[in-house]
Scaffold this active site. Structure first.
Site, PDB file in Angstrom:
ATOM      1  N   ASP A 398       0.838  -1.206   0.000  1.00  0.00           N
ATOM      2  CA  ASP A 398       0.000   0.000   0.000  1.00  0.00           C
ATOM      3  C   ASP A 398       0.874   1.259   0.000  1.00  0.00           C
ATOM      4  O   ASP A 398       2.085   1.175   0.221  1.00  0.00           O
ATOM      5  CB  ASP A 398      -0.910  -0.037   1.243  1.00  0.00           C
ATOM      6  CG  ASP A 398      -2.016   1.004   1.165  1.00  0.00           C
ATOM      7  OD1 ASP A 398      -2.417   1.372   0.048  1.00  0.00           O
ATOM      8  OD2 ASP A 398      -2.476   1.451   2.234  1.00  0.00           O
ATOM      9  N   GLU A 401       2.672   4.923  -4.057  1.00  0.00           N
ATOM     10  CA  GLU A 401       2.704   5.828  -5.236  1.00  0.00           C
ATOM     11  C   GLU A 401       4.063   6.476  -5.419  1.00  0.00           C
ATOM     12  O   GLU A 401       4.403   6.749  -6.573  1.00  0.00           O
ATOM     13  CB  GLU A 401       1.603   6.888  -5.094  1.00  0.00           C
ATOM     14  CG  GLU A 401       0.205   6.335  -5.215  1.00  0.00           C
ATOM     15  CD  GLU A 401      -0.211   5.449  -4.032  1.00  0.00           C
ATOM     16  OE1 GLU A 401       0.257   5.726  -2.911  1.00  0.00           O
ATOM     17  OE2 GLU A 401      -0.965   4.498  -4.242  1.00  0.00           O
ATOM     18  N   ASP A 485      -8.957   3.984  -2.330  1.00  0.00           N
ATOM     19  CA  ASP A 485      -9.953   4.460  -1.363  1.00  0.00           C
ATOM     20  C   ASP A 485     -11.169   5.079  -2.048  1.00  0.00           C
ATOM     21  O   ASP A 485     -11.234   6.284  -2.265  1.00  0.00           O
ATOM     22  CB  ASP A 485      -9.296   5.471  -0.422  1.00  0.00           C
ATOM     23  CG  ASP A 485      -8.117   4.847   0.306  1.00  0.00           C
ATOM     24  OD1 ASP A 485      -8.018   3.596   0.315  1.00  0.00           O
ATOM     25  OD2 ASP A 485      -7.294   5.597   0.851  1.00  0.00           O
TER      26      ASP A 485
HETATM   27  C1  GLC Z   1      -4.697   3.521   2.576  1.00  0.00           C
HETATM   28  C2  GLC Z   1      -5.261   2.326   1.813  1.00  0.00           C
HETATM   29  C3  GLC Z   1      -6.380   1.704   2.607  1.00  0.00           C
HETATM   30  C4  GLC Z   1      -5.860   1.300   3.977  1.00  0.00           C
HETATM   31  C5  GLC Z   1      -5.275   2.512   4.701  1.00  0.00           C
HETATM   32  C6  GLC Z   1      -4.619   2.137   6.020  1.00  0.00           C
HETATM   33  O1  GLC Z   1      -5.634   4.520   2.662  1.00  0.00           O
HETATM   34  O2  GLC Z   1      -5.680   2.686   0.535  1.00  0.00           O
HETATM   35  O3  GLC Z   1      -6.910   0.612   1.922  1.00  0.00           O
HETATM   36  O4  GLC Z   1      -6.894   0.773   4.742  1.00  0.00           O
HETATM   37  O5  GLC Z   1      -4.291   3.117   3.873  1.00  0.00           O
HETATM   38  O6  GLC Z   1      -3.600   1.231   5.827  1.00  0.00           O
END
Ligand code: GLC
Length: 791
Positions: A398, A401, A485
C-alpha cells in the site's frame, strides 16, 4: 475555452534517412534521432531520442522482448515518403515534415498524426506528438480512470497519486497510471503505448476535439503502436510488450474481507467465525496496519496480536488465508532492525546531498526503501521471511505511489494529503542516480517485484499473491490492483464497473473495488448493490476505513444479509468460469471482465455501455447501481440472450427494462455459449460434492457452442508439471438433435468434481429426451450426450 488554440511547438528539422537494420530504420534530425522498429508484424516502435538524451529507462517492458517474432519488413521509398510494410501493417513517414501514418494490410487507418504536425518539441521544451482522433472514435484504457470508460474529451495525467477522498469525474490522477490507450473506431481497435514512467499527459480531444496530444516530461519518447484489429488482438499485443498476469492462486478468486483495521487477534477471529456462522463464503482476511507494532513493517503488536502463528493457523482451520499489509515507508527508529539495517546499507531513497530523505507516513518520521536497486529489492524480500514462514498467503502493498500520510506529521509540519516524495529525491545506484521524477510511476511496480520475489523465495510451493495500490504499465507481471480508497456512495457503485473495465483494457485482468466503499458510512441497500457488483469483479474484497460503520456482509441484518450472501454464493458457483478466465488472461492478456464492445464493436449501444460488463465473452452482468431501483435498463448486444432469472430469450441488440427486487442481479447468457458452474461452497478449496455442471445455452437449431475449461492444482509450476486439466466442451443443435461432447485436451490432474452434468437451456417449453439435465462420469472422457428435441 482554449479548444482551438494550436499548441506552440517546434517541429523537428532537417529529417533524413540515416541507416537501417533488418527491423529498424533510423531518421536523423537536427534535434535527435527517430528510430522506427517493426517489433512484430503488428507492433511498431517509434523511438525519438533527442541529442544528448540519457539512455532510455524502462520498467514496463518484459525482459525477453527480443524473443518476440521479428517480422520480415519490406520497404518502399518514393521521393521523401518512406514506407515500411509488414504482413499486417504499413507505416509511412514523410521525411520532410515527419508526418506519420500507419495502416493495416486492409487499408484501415491505425494512426495518423494531426495537423499542424506530428512529433515535435513543445514550446515548454517537452516532447509532444499529436495524433488524429476520428469522428466517433472511443478511447479506453489509460489505467485507473474516473469519468466513464471512454476517455475521449478528457485530459489525463500519468502520475500515480493518492487522491483526496471522494474522487469524482473531476479527479484526474489516481493510484494506477498506465500510459496505454486503446482506440476503437468503426469496429476496429488499435493501441498506443508510451513507454515512460515520467509525468506524461494525454490530452484526448480537449485542446482539439479531433486530436490526441501526448506530452511527456521525460527525456525521450518511445511509443509502441499495436495494430489490433480487435480488442482481443490489441490486448494480446500490448501484453506481449509489458507482460501478463501470472496464474493467480485459486483462493484469490474467492471472496475476501478486510477493514482498517481489525484491531486484535480475537476481533479477527470473530469476523472469520461470522462468515461461517452466516454461511457466507469467504477465503481470505486482511490485516491492515494496526497488526504492526507502531506501524513498523514486518513486526507484530505483542499485546493485540500475541501469537501471529497461532492466529494464522486458527484462521487456516476455518478456511481463511491471511494477507497482511506492508507500506514502503520505514519508521525512523534506531532500535528497529529494518530501519537500522537499511540505513547502514544505504538502502533508502536519498536527498540530492546523499542523506536519506525523511518524510511522514503512518509510523511518523519515515524513510522509503529504494526499490530501483536490485540489492534493495533482494533485501526487502528478505524482510518478508518471518511473515511468510508464519504462513501468510500473500502481501498487500500500500501507499506505494509513493504517498506520505500528512495526518501522521506533527501539527507544525504541513504535508498535504497524498503528498509524494520531492521530485529531486534520488533512487538507484549512488554513481548513477535516478531522480524521483523519472522513477515515480515505477516505484510501486518495483516494490511489488520485491514482494513477489519474497514469496517465490520463501514459499516456492505456493503461488505468490501481491495486491498493490500503485501500478504502472507492466505491474501486472507482479501484482493485481484494487481501486484504492473509494467512498460509500452510489456514484462509486457505478464507477466500480467503468473503472475496472478500463483497468482490464490497461493490462490488469484482475482488479476490484472496496465493496461497500472505503470512506464514509455504508448503508444497507448500498452494501447490497455494492456486493452485487463486487461479487462479479475479478477481485472481490469488502474493505472500509477506520471510524466508519461496520460493513461486513451481515452488518445490516435481514433482508440485506441474505441478498449479500446470495450474490457471493453466485460468485462461488461461477468459480470454474473464473478459474478458466484467469488462465485465459494469463495466456492471452484478455481481461476477465470485458466491456460489451469486446464482442459487439460495431453496435453503438454496446460500444457506449459502461455500466454493465461481460465475464468472458458470453456472460453479461448488469447489476443494479441505483438506489430504490424497481427496474434496470439492460443493453443487450446483438444475438439472443437468455435471462438467468426467467429463462426467457431476448433478442439483441435491444434495450430491455428488467424489473428488479433487492436480491436481483440481472445476468444474461449469450445463446451459443456454455457456462461451467459448480455447487455452493464456503471456500474455493472445499472438495466439491456436486458435479461440475455445463450450462448450455442454445436458442435455435443450427447453433453451436464451445468452451475450453481450465483447472489446475494451484501449484506455481502447474503448467510446466502438467498438473492441470484442460477440457473441451462443445454443443451443437442440428435438426432435432443436440449433441454435447466433453473431451480431455490436456494435463494430468484428476478432476476435482465427483461428476459432470449437462444442463440444457433452450427456448422455454422445449422438451428433450432424455431430459434437460443429464449426468456423466467425469473420469470416463470423452463423453458424448445426444438429446432428441421433441417437435
Ligand atoms: C490507505 C489504503 C487503505 C488502507 C489505509 C490504512 O488509505 O488505501 O486501503 O486501509 O491506507 O492502511
Amino acid at each position: 475555452m482554449s479548444a482551438s488554440l494550436p499548441a506552440p511547438r517546434r517541429p523537428l528539422t532537417n529529417a533524413r534517412l540515416s541507416d537501417h537494420t533488418a527491423q529498424t530504420w533510423t531518421i536523423v534530425t537536427d534535434q535527435g534521432d527517430l528510430a522506427i522498429t517493426c517489433v512484430t508484424a503488428a507492433i511498431i516502435q517509434l523511438a525519438f531520442t533527442p541529442i544528448a538524451a540519457p539512455p532510455h529507462l524502462t520498467w514496463s517492458l518484459v525482459d525477453d522482448l527480443a524473443t518476440l517474432p521479428a517480422p520480415p519488413v519490406t520497404v518502399t521509398q518514393q521521393s521523401d515518403l518512406l514506407t515500411l510494410h509488414t504482413t499486417e501493417m504499413a507505416i509511412a513517414i514523410t521525411l520532410g515534415d515527419l508526418h506519420i501514418t500507419a495502416q493495416r494490410a486492409d487499408g484501415s487507418v491505425i494512426l495518423a498524426d494531426a495537423p499542424p504536425g506530428g512529433l515535435a518539441l513543445e514550446e515548454s521544451g517537452q516532447l509532444g506528438w499529436q495524433l488524429a482522433l476520428e469522428p466517433g472514435e472511443r478511447i479506453f484504457g489509460g489505467g485507473q480512470r474516473t469519468g466513464g470508460l471512454n476517455q475521449r474529451g478528457r485530459r489525463i495525467t500519468h502520475w500515480c497519486a493518492d487522491p483526496l477522498p471522494n474522487h469524482s469525474s473531476a479527479t484526474d490522477m489516481l493510484y494506477q497510471s498506465v500510459p496505454f490507450l486503446v482506440g476503437l473506431r468503426e469496429g476496429r481497435a488499435q493501441g498506443i503505448f508510451v513507454d515512460t514512467t515520467w509525468r506524461t499527459v494525454f490530452d484526448i480531444g480537449v485542446r482539439d476535439p479531433n486530436a490526441l496530444q501526448i506530452t511527456t516530461t521525460g527525456p525521450d519518447f518511445v511509443l509502441y503502436l499495436c495494430a489490433g484489429p480487435d480488442l482481443a488482438a490489441v490486448m494480446a499485443q500490448y501484453t506481449s510488450l509489458t507482460g501478463r498476469m501470472p496464474l493467480p492462486p485459486r483462493w484469490s478468486l474467492g471472496n475476501q474481507q478486510s477493514r482498517w483495521s481489525y484491531m486484535s487477534a480475537p476481533e479477527v477471529m470473530e469476523v472469520a467465525r461470522g462468515f461461517r456462522e452466516q454461511d457466507i463464503p469467504c477465503d481470505a482476511i486482511y490485516l491492515d496496519i494496526d497488526y504492526m507494532r507502531g506501524y513498523r513493517d514486518f513486526t507484530w503488536d505483542a499485546d493485540r496480536f500475541p501469537d501471529p502463528a497461532g492466529l494464522v493457523r486458527e484462521l487456516g482451520d476455518l478456511g481463511f488465508r491471511v494477507v497482511p499489509i506492508i507500506d514502503p515507508g520505514v519508521k525512523v527508529d534506531p532500535d528497529y532492525a529494518t530501519y537500522r539495517e537499511g540505513g547502514e546499507r544505504g538502502y533508502f531513497a536519498r536527498n540530492p546531498d546523499g542523506t536519506p530523505f525523511a518524510g511522514w507516513v503512518w509510523p511518523g518520521s519515515s524513510v522509503w526503501a529504494d526499490f530501483a536497486r536490485a540489492e534493495v529489492r533482494d533485501w526487502w524480500a528478505e524482510q518478508h521471511r518471518s511473515l511468510l514462514e508464519l504462513g501468510v498467503a500473500g502481501i498487500w502493498d500500500d501507499m506505494n505511489e509513493p504517498s506520505q500520510a500528512g495526518m501522521s506529521a506533527p501539527l507544525e509540519v504541513e504535508v498535504p494529503f497524498g503528498a509524494t516524495l520531492p521530485l529531486d529525491a534520488q533512487f538507484g545506484p549512488l554513481n548513477a542516480p535516478i531522480s524521483h521524477a523519472a522513477f515515480h510511476n515505477a516505484y510501486g511496480l518495483a516494490m511489488t517485484q520485491a514482494t513477489r520475489l519474497a514469496q517465490e523465495r520463501y514459499r516456492p510451493d505456493a503461488r505468490p499473491f501481491v495486491l498493490t495500490r500503485a501500478a504502472t504499465a507492466g505491474t501486472q507481471r507482479f501484482a493485481i490492483v484494487w481501486n484504492g480508497d473509494n467512498t460509500s456512495m452510489w456514484e462509486h457503485v457505478r464507477l466500480a464497473i467503468s473503472m475496472n473495465l478500463g483497468l482490464g483494457l490497461s493490462g490488469f485482468p484482475v482488479t476490484g473495488s472496496d465493496i461497500g466503499g472505503f470512506w464514509q458510512d455504508c448503508a444497507p441497500e448500498l452494501l447490497v448493490r455494492f456486493t452485487q457488483v463486487g461479487a462479479f469483479l475479478p477481485f472481490c474484497r469488502n474493505h472500509s476505513s477506520q471510524g466508519t460503520r461496520r460493513q461486513e456482509p451481515w452488518a445490516f441484518c435481514e433482508p440485506y444479509t441474505s441478498a449479500c450472501r446470495a450474490a457471493l454464493q453466485q460468485r462461488y458457483r461461477l468459480l470454474p468460469l473464473l478459474v478458466t478466465l484467469a488462465h485465459v488472461a494469463h495466456a492471452t492478456g484478455a481481461p476477465i471482465m470485458r466491456p460489451l464492445a469486446w464482442i459487439a464493436p460495431t453496435d453503438p449501444a454496446s460500444v457506449a455501455c459502461d455500466d454493465q460488463f461481460l465475464l468472458g465473452n458470453d456472460l453479461l452482468i448488469a447489476p443494479v447501481i441505483e438506489p430504490a431501483a424497481q427496474t434496470r435498463l439492460v443493453t443487450l448486444p446483438p444475438g439472443d440472450w437468455f435471462a438467468w432469472e426467467t429463462g426467457a430469450i431476448h433478442h439483441g441488440p435491444a434495450l430491455l427494462t428488467q424489473s428488479v427486487a433487492l436480491a436481483t442481479i440481472p445476468i444474461f447468457s449469450r445463446a451459443g455459449s456454455i457456462v461451467p458452474v459448480q455447487g455452493d461452497a464456503p471456500t474455493v478449496d472445499t472438495p466439491p460434492t456436486e458435479p461440475l455442471t455445463l450450462e448450455i445455452f442454445l436458442s435455435q437449431p443450427g447453433q453451436r457452442a464451445e468452451l475450453r475449461l481450465w483447472d489446475d492444482d494451484d501449484h506455481p509450476q502447474a503448467q510446466q508439471r502438467g498438473t492441470y486439466l484442460e477440457l473441451l466442451a462443445s454443443a451443437v443443435w442440428t435438426g432435432d438433435t443436440i449433441t454435447v461432447r466433453l473431451e480431455h485436451v490436456g494435463g494430468t490432474m484428476p478432476p476435482r468434481y465427483p461428476g459432470v452434468a449437462v444442463a440444457l437451456n433452450l427456448p422455454l417449453g422445449t422438451a428433450v429426451t432424455p431430459g434437460l439435465l443429464t449426468e456423466g462420469n467425469l473420469t470416463a472422457l470423452p463423453l458424448t450426450w445426444r438429446f432428441h428435441v421433441q417437435p
